[in-house]
Design a protein around this motif. Structure first.
Motif, mmCIF file in Angstrom:
data_model
loop_
_atom_site.group_PDB
_atom_site.id
_atom_site.type_symbol
_atom_site.label_atom_id
_atom_site.label_comp_id
_atom_site.label_asym_id
_atom_site.label_seq_id
_atom_site.Cartn_x
_atom_site.Cartn_y
_atom_site.Cartn_z
ATOM 1 N N UNK A 583 0.870 -1.188 -0.044
ATOM 2 C CA UNK A 583 0.050 0.046 -0.079
ATOM 3 C C UNK A 583 1.007 1.245 -0.029
ATOM 4 N N UNK A 584 2.077 1.129 0.448
ATOM 5 C CA UNK A 584 2.980 2.469 0.480
ATOM 6 C C UNK A 584 3.491 2.495 -0.707
ATOM 7 N N UNK A 589 5.513 8.909 -4.266
ATOM 8 C CA UNK A 589 6.747 8.896 -3.419
ATOM 9 C C UNK A 589 6.953 7.838 -2.462
ATOM 10 N N UNK A 590 5.901 6.890 -2.580
ATOM 11 C CA UNK A 590 6.076 5.816 -1.562
ATOM 12 C C UNK A 590 7.300 4.960 -1.515
ATOM 13 N N UNK A 591 7.896 4.701 -2.844
ATOM 14 C CA UNK A 591 8.899 3.820 -2.889
ATOM 15 C C UNK A 591 10.093 4.120 -2.062
ATOM 16 N N UNK A 592 10.180 5.589 -2.042
ATOM 17 C CA UNK A 592 11.620 5.916 -1.265
ATOM 18 C C UNK A 592 11.133 5.776 0.093
ATOM 19 N N UNK A 593 9.985 6.287 0.575
ATOM 20 C CA UNK A 593 9.477 6.335 2.010
ATOM 21 C C UNK A 593 9.548 4.892 2.530
ATOM 22 N N UNK A 594 9.089 3.793 1.698
ATOM 23 C CA UNK A 594 9.235 2.627 2.204
ATOM 24 C C UNK A 594 10.460 1.989 2.234
ATOM 25 N N UNK A 595 11.370 2.221 1.413
ATOM 26 C CA UNK A 595 12.667 1.832 1.295
ATOM 27 C C UNK A 595 13.442 2.382 2.656
ATOM 28 N N UNK A 596 13.062 3.461 3.099
ATOM 29 C CA UNK A 596 13.825 4.193 4.254
ATOM 30 C C UNK A 596 13.205 3.583 5.665
ATOM 31 N N UNK A 597 12.131 3.411 5.510
ATOM 32 C CA UNK A 597 11.496 2.617 6.741
ATOM 33 C C UNK A 597 11.936 1.253 6.932
ATOM 34 N N UNK A 598 12.116 0.531 5.652
ATOM 35 C CA UNK A 598 12.588 -0.751 5.627
ATOM 36 C C UNK A 598 13.963 -0.965 6.007
ATOM 37 N N UNK A 599 14.703 0.125 5.629
ATOM 38 C CA UNK A 599 16.340 0.261 6.149
ATOM 39 C C UNK A 599 16.220 0.043 7.395
ATOM 40 N N UNK A 600 15.520 0.782 8.230
ATOM 41 C CA UNK A 600 15.531 0.803 9.876
ATOM 42 C C UNK A 600 14.894 -0.247 10.326
ATOM 43 N N UNK A 606 12.301 -11.269 10.907
ATOM 44 C CA UNK A 606 13.107 -12.482 10.901
ATOM 45 C C UNK A 606 13.174 -12.863 9.271
ATOM 46 N N UNK A 607 14.204 -13.881 8.816
ATOM 47 C CA UNK A 607 14.523 -13.941 7.388
ATOM 48 C C UNK A 607 13.281 -14.481 6.815
ATOM 49 N N UNK A 608 12.153 -15.176 7.188
ATOM 50 C CA UNK A 608 11.054 -15.425 6.755
ATOM 51 C C UNK A 608 10.391 -14.261 6.091
ATOM 52 N N UNK A 609 10.363 -13.119 6.649
ATOM 53 C CA UNK A 609 9.922 -11.812 6.328
ATOM 54 C C UNK A 609 10.676 -11.149 5.276
ATOM 55 N N UNK A 610 12.200 -11.172 5.829
ATOM 56 C CA UNK A 610 13.022 -10.454 4.820
ATOM 57 C C UNK A 610 13.131 -11.165 3.406
ATOM 58 N N UNK A 611 12.858 -12.532 3.452
ATOM 59 C CA UNK A 611 13.192 -12.993 2.020
ATOM 60 C C UNK A 611 11.967 -12.627 1.061
ATOM 61 N N UNK A 612 10.752 -12.181 1.430
ATOM 62 C CA UNK A 612 9.681 -11.707 0.707
ATOM 63 C C UNK A 612 10.022 -10.110 0.686
ATOM 64 N N UNK A 613 10.174 -9.583 1.552
ATOM 65 C CA UNK A 613 10.331 -7.974 1.527
ATOM 66 C C UNK A 613 11.538 -7.462 0.721
ATOM 67 N N UNK A 614 12.491 -8.087 0.741
ATOM 68 C CA UNK A 614 13.671 -7.702 -0.007
ATOM 69 C C UNK A 614 13.392 -7.707 -1.370
ATOM 70 N N UNK A 615 12.882 -8.658 -1.923
ATOM 71 C CA UNK A 615 12.271 -8.628 -3.503
ATOM 72 C C UNK A 615 11.282 -7.651 -3.480
ATOM 73 N N UNK A 616 10.211 -7.433 -2.817
ATOM 74 C CA UNK A 616 9.341 -6.551 -3.086
ATOM 75 C C UNK A 616 9.832 -5.017 -3.134
ATOM 76 N N UNK A 617 10.944 -4.971 -2.295
ATOM 77 C CA UNK A 617 11.511 -3.337 -2.061
ATOM 78 C C UNK A 617 12.704 -2.966 -2.751
ATOM 79 N N UNK A 618 13.096 -4.043 -3.656
ATOM 80 C CA UNK A 618 14.541 -3.997 -4.130
ATOM 81 C C UNK A 618 14.390 -2.647 -4.958
#
Length: 618
Positions: A583-584, A589-600, A606-618
């Motif tokens: 949704x973000x 401008x949502x991609x930049x905001x999403x990537x900044x939140x994700x960086x923090x 857990x890796x179960x979540x990051x394995x999905x989100x890394x691809x979504x937010x690449x």
């Protein structure tokens, strides 16, 4: 520690598993002796895994073996030694690690001379082991670090050299030693018989006498207290969370008793819950004797405890009778969802269970729309070879599987289906089940004795067909119809504040249904009126926030921005994260905001979540 009896010998060789290398060998494991040291400073587990082996077919004992090969699954483990026998100092074994696969890891081939009954492997985990979540004190509810594992689906191999297939079972005993200056204040727990108090020397012993597959191996270490709820149930949680958790789960013993009334005796002795820090990637994980649960279900009104009923139901469906491979995942989850809703119906009435069914069907239709109504990914029987099985663990297995059982219930009647399910759990206890074998058993027990029943069920369309068959039932909820009436009044212009009395006593499910049915194009001014009347942005209920925040994002309702950021920074449950980040991303401008939140936020996930989100937010 009292000796363990040997594990039950498998009734038949396990089904070929595309996600495990174990089938490449001639030997299966039957019992594990595990010694591990937990090092928070280095973020590693290190120790020895000693595997006792099954006797080859036709042999009177393991000592009669003509030798062979034991093949274990590993992924990013550092092997220090592999020895023959039950001691790490025993004779060195000839072994080889196969080339690494990105999904499956590496096969460990161990040559077994004649008479070999056990092998011992000294090893240590990688700091980034995918199953392990190491949390700093700031990521917990207290002042101490925390560790928990998540082994499903094929992550046990990242912290234990094992035969990581749901079709292979073993018993185990373990000694876990917590290192460091805080050892006397940290409690270790496993999916086994557990302590209820912290040991001053940081040393804990465990045993699991019922055979389990590797994905149900679990370990947690943290500053934890225990509160009993009954003679066989209780809660482990961080001290700051324990009081809320014991209030929320007060009906736990009633749930266990109700489940037993439905489908037979609880076979695991104790049923305890461990409330984990918010970074846990799932709602719950059905580790035997010790279900892991997310704190996001601590709503304060006990309205989200159907998740606990679901994990409890796994004590029969999944833990007792287990999907043979991850292609058969629906056999775990379809039965469990059906069982969960039967428990909730008995405890809280049919109108409550109806709400759960309507919400589940809505999730299913959303998933089918995402995957495509003609996609093979919407079949119950999956074909996941070459892919991470986690890709197939979605609402198809859960909700389509449940609908198949509801369809069967309508055709044969609830008493007859209950008798079938109870006998199924009893007959196949501590065994694995694949889809073909289950279909044969279903036909023999229920379908063939009733001419025409198989045709009316259309079993093939359910199991190997896309989307939903034409005979799929459609749930209705009287309580949701009342919610829809209130929502229609709001849509017709009735001020939100005027509607407040009609919402008194609504459960979390009714509020989620209200929010999910609102127009996705509601302007910010109308959201502000809703927020002023009902306080959604300030809610501590994760389910409500997960339904509210996408509406706020689409409308550009900026008063919810801080709540969104805080939610994404602190909650690690993948069910919530993926829709919120999507949704973000859809906002200007949502991609930049999403990537900044994700960086923090990424270190909290857990890796179960990051394995999905890394691809979504690449």
């Amino acid at each position: 520690m009292a000796p363990l009896s040997s594990a039950v010998r498998p009734a038949a060789p396990p089904a070929p598993d595309p996600h495990s290398y174990a089938g490449q060998g001639t030997q299966l494991v039957r019992h594990l002796r595990l010694h591990l040291a937990v090092d928070f400073a280095q973020r590693t587990l290190a120790g020895t895994a000693t595997w006792l082996l099954t006797e080859p077919v036709g042999a009177a004992s393991a000592s009669d073996s003509a030798g062979g090969t034991l093949v274990l699954d590993t992924r990013e483990l550092r092997l220090d030694s592999v020895s023959l026998g039950e001691a790490a100092a025993g004779p060195a074994a000839a072994y080889a690690l196969a080339p690494a696969d990105a999904v499956l890891g590496q096969a460990l081939h161990i040559q077994l001379p004649a008479g070999t009954a056990a092998v011992s492997i000294r090893y240590r985990t990688a700091p980034g082991a995918a199953a392990l979540q190491w949390l700093a004190p700031a990521q917990t509810a207290g002042e101490f670090p925390f560790l928990f594992t998540q082994s499903q689906a094929i992550l046990a191999r990242t912290w234990l050299p094992c035969q990581d297939s749901p079709g292979i079972r073993f018993t185990y005993e373990a000694t876990v030693e917590v290192l460091g200056s805080e050892r006397g204040q940290l409690l270790a727990l496993m999916s086994a018989e557990n302590p209820q108090q912290t040991a001053a020397n940081g040393r804990y012993q465990f045993r699991m006498v019922q055979p389990i597959p590797a994905y149900l191996m679990a370990l947690a270490v943290g500053r934890l207290d225990f509160a009993p709820l009954s003679e066989r149930t209780g809660i482990y949680a961080e001290p700051a969370t324990l009081a809320r958790a014991t209030y929320e789960f007060a009906d736990l013993e009633q749930m266990v008793a109700t489940a037993e009334q439905l489908y037979g005796a609880y076979r695991w002795e104790r049923y305890d819950l461990l409330v984990l820090p918010p970074s846990f990637p799932f709602g719950g994980m059905e580790n035997p004797r010790l279900t892991f649960v997310t704190p996001t279900i601590l709503s304060g009104d006990r309205s989200l405890t159907s998740l606990v009923a679901h994990e409890l139901a796994h004590s029969w469906s999944g833990n007792l009778v287990t999907n043979a491979t991850w292609n058969d995942f629906w056999l775990n989850e379809g039965f469990t969802v059906y069982f969960e809703r039967r428990i909730m119906e008995r405890l809280y009435g049919s109108t409550y269970a109806d709400m759960l069914q309507v919400l589940g069907e809505a999730d299913l239709h959303h998933t089918i729309a995402e995957l495509g109504a003609s996609s093979p990914a919407t079949h119950l029987r999956l074909h996941l070879a070459g892919r991470d099985p986690d890709d197939g663990l979605n609402d198809i297995a859960y909700e389509k599987g449940c609908l198949l059982l509801l369809t069967l219930e309508r055709l044969v009647g609830r008493p007859r289906l209950d008798a079938f399910i109870k006998e199924y759990f009893a007959r196949f206890s501590f065994q694995s089940m694949d889809t073909a074998t289950f279909i044969g058993y279903l036909r023999q027990q229920l379908l063939d004795p009733a001419p025409g029943l198989a045709e009316r069920l259309s079993l093939g369309a359910w199991v190997d067909g896309p989307g939903l068959p034409a005979n799929a039932p459609v749930a209705r909820s009287a309580r949701f119809e009342a919610v829809a009436a209130v929502r229609a009044q709001f849509g017709a212009g009735t001020p939100a504040a005027v509607l407040a009395p009609a919402t008194a006593g609504w459960s979390s499910h009714e509020w989620v249904h209200f929010l999910q049915g609102l127009s996705p194009t509601l302007p910010a001014a109308e959201l502000a009126a809703l927020d002023a009347a009902f306080g959604f942005t300030a809610s501590g209920n994760a389910e409500l926030l997960a339904a509210w925040l996408p509406l706020a994002l689409r409308a550009g309702y900026t008063p919810a921005d801080a709540a969104l950021t805080q939610f994404l920074l602190h909650v690690g449950r993948r069910k919530f994260l993926v829709p919120l980040y999507r949704a973000l991303l859809a906002t200007p401008g949502g991609r930049a905001r999403a990537q900044e939140i994700y960086r923090q936020a990424r270190p909290n996930y857990h890796s179960v979540a990051t394995s999905t989100l890394d691809a979504l937010l690449a």
